[in-house]
Design an enzyme around this catalytic site. Structure first.
Site, PDB file in Angstrom:
ATOM      1  N   ASP A 283       0.875  -1.176   0.000  1.00 48.04           N
ATOM      2  CA  ASP A 283       0.000   0.000   0.000  1.00 48.04           C
ATOM      3  C   ASP A 283       0.911   1.225   0.000  1.00 48.04           C
ATOM      4  O   ASP A 283       1.408   1.635   1.052  1.00 48.04           O
ATOM      5  CB  ASP A 283      -0.907  -0.001   1.233  1.00 48.04           C
TER       6      ASP A 283
ATOM      7  N   GLU B 267      -1.041  -1.217  -5.111  1.00 51.81           N
ATOM      8  CA  GLU B 267      -2.237  -0.427  -5.395  1.00 51.81           C
ATOM      9  C   GLU B 267      -2.081   0.344  -6.693  1.00 51.81           C
ATOM     10  O   GLU B 267      -1.089   1.032  -6.910  1.00 51.81           O
ATOM     11  CB  GLU B 267      -2.523   0.541  -4.258  1.00 51.81           C
TER      12      GLU B 267
ATOM     13  N   ASP C 242      -2.916   1.483   6.984  1.00 52.96           N
ATOM     14  CA  ASP C 242      -1.987   1.125   5.912  1.00 52.96           C
ATOM     15  C   ASP C 242      -1.621  -0.363   5.968  1.00 52.96           C
ATOM     16  O   ASP C 242      -1.421  -0.997   4.928  1.00 52.96           O
ATOM     17  CB  ASP C 242      -0.717   1.978   6.008  1.00 52.96           C
TER      18      ASP C 242
END
EC number: 3.1.21.10
Length: 211
Positions: free
Chosen positions: A7, A68, A141
């Site tokens: 992430d 991501e 996160d």
């Protein structure tokens, strides 16, 4: 299969590891959040994150990396720094000879919660439930990194042929009406279709501005 989820973030970068035994059987391995201070030089901040990613790869020997996928946002400064970290993660995957997959935020939310617009708290709760953790993964996160890995595990083994074609560069978009999909898979297909179509619209608008 062992999956590392990234992430990307310059202040906090989530790095999660899971094992996947088939598309619907996943288990927790490890998660860390690499942090850098805002008053540091940007290249030094990226170095800290790159080192953390390399350390996790060396420690756990994953088979694939999921990062991501980003789209344009209103906060240009934020998207630029996030893109820099995503680039660092991609480079780490290349240097370690890992296959790389990109998943959009709406796709991840849909995969783990069934709702492509779910709040971060809902993602944390579902990651805890899916991986059978004793407590919520914190900060967000960390949960997002694990959710990315889960999404890749589930998507790889439970996609329709149309969605698989799209993942591997085909022109077709995921079809939410494909028979046999679960509610979460339909939600993912709808989220992915919406995200990709919005990206096409944004690209077309940008092209018109520069004509």
């Amino acid at each position: 299969m062992r999956i590392i989820g990234i992430d990307p973030g310059l202040t906090r970068c989530g790095i999660g590891i899971i094992d996947a035994d088939g598309p619907r059987h996943v288990s927790y391995v490890d998660v860390v959040v690499a942090r850098s201070q805002a008053d540091m030089a940007p290249h030094k901040r990226l170095e800290i994150i790159a080192d953390a990613i390399d350390t996790m790869i060396g420690k756990h020997n994953p088979d694939v990396m999921a990062v991501e996928r980003m789209f344009a946002e209103d906060n240009v400064r934020s998207i630029i720094s996030t893109a820099q970290v995503a680039g660092v993660a991609m480079l780490a995957a290349s240097r370690s000879n890992l296959p790389l997959a990109l998943h959009s935020p709406s796709e991840v939310k849909a995969a783990v919660t069934g709702d492509g617009r779910a709040e971060k708290k809902a993602v944390q709760f579902m990651v805890q439930r899916i991986l059978r953790l004793s407590e919520l993964p914190r900060p967000a996160d960390a949960a997002d990194a694990l959710a990315l890995a889960i999404t890749h595990a589930w998507r790889g083994g439970a996609m329709s042929p149309t969605a698989q074609s799209a993942q591997h560069g085909g022109a077709a978009l995921p079809n939410p009406t494909t028979p046999g999909l679960t509610s979460a898979q339909r939600a993912w297909a709808e989220a992915e279709r919406s995200t990709r179509l919005s990206g096409v619209v944004a690209a077309q608008s940008a092209a018109k501005r520069f004509r």
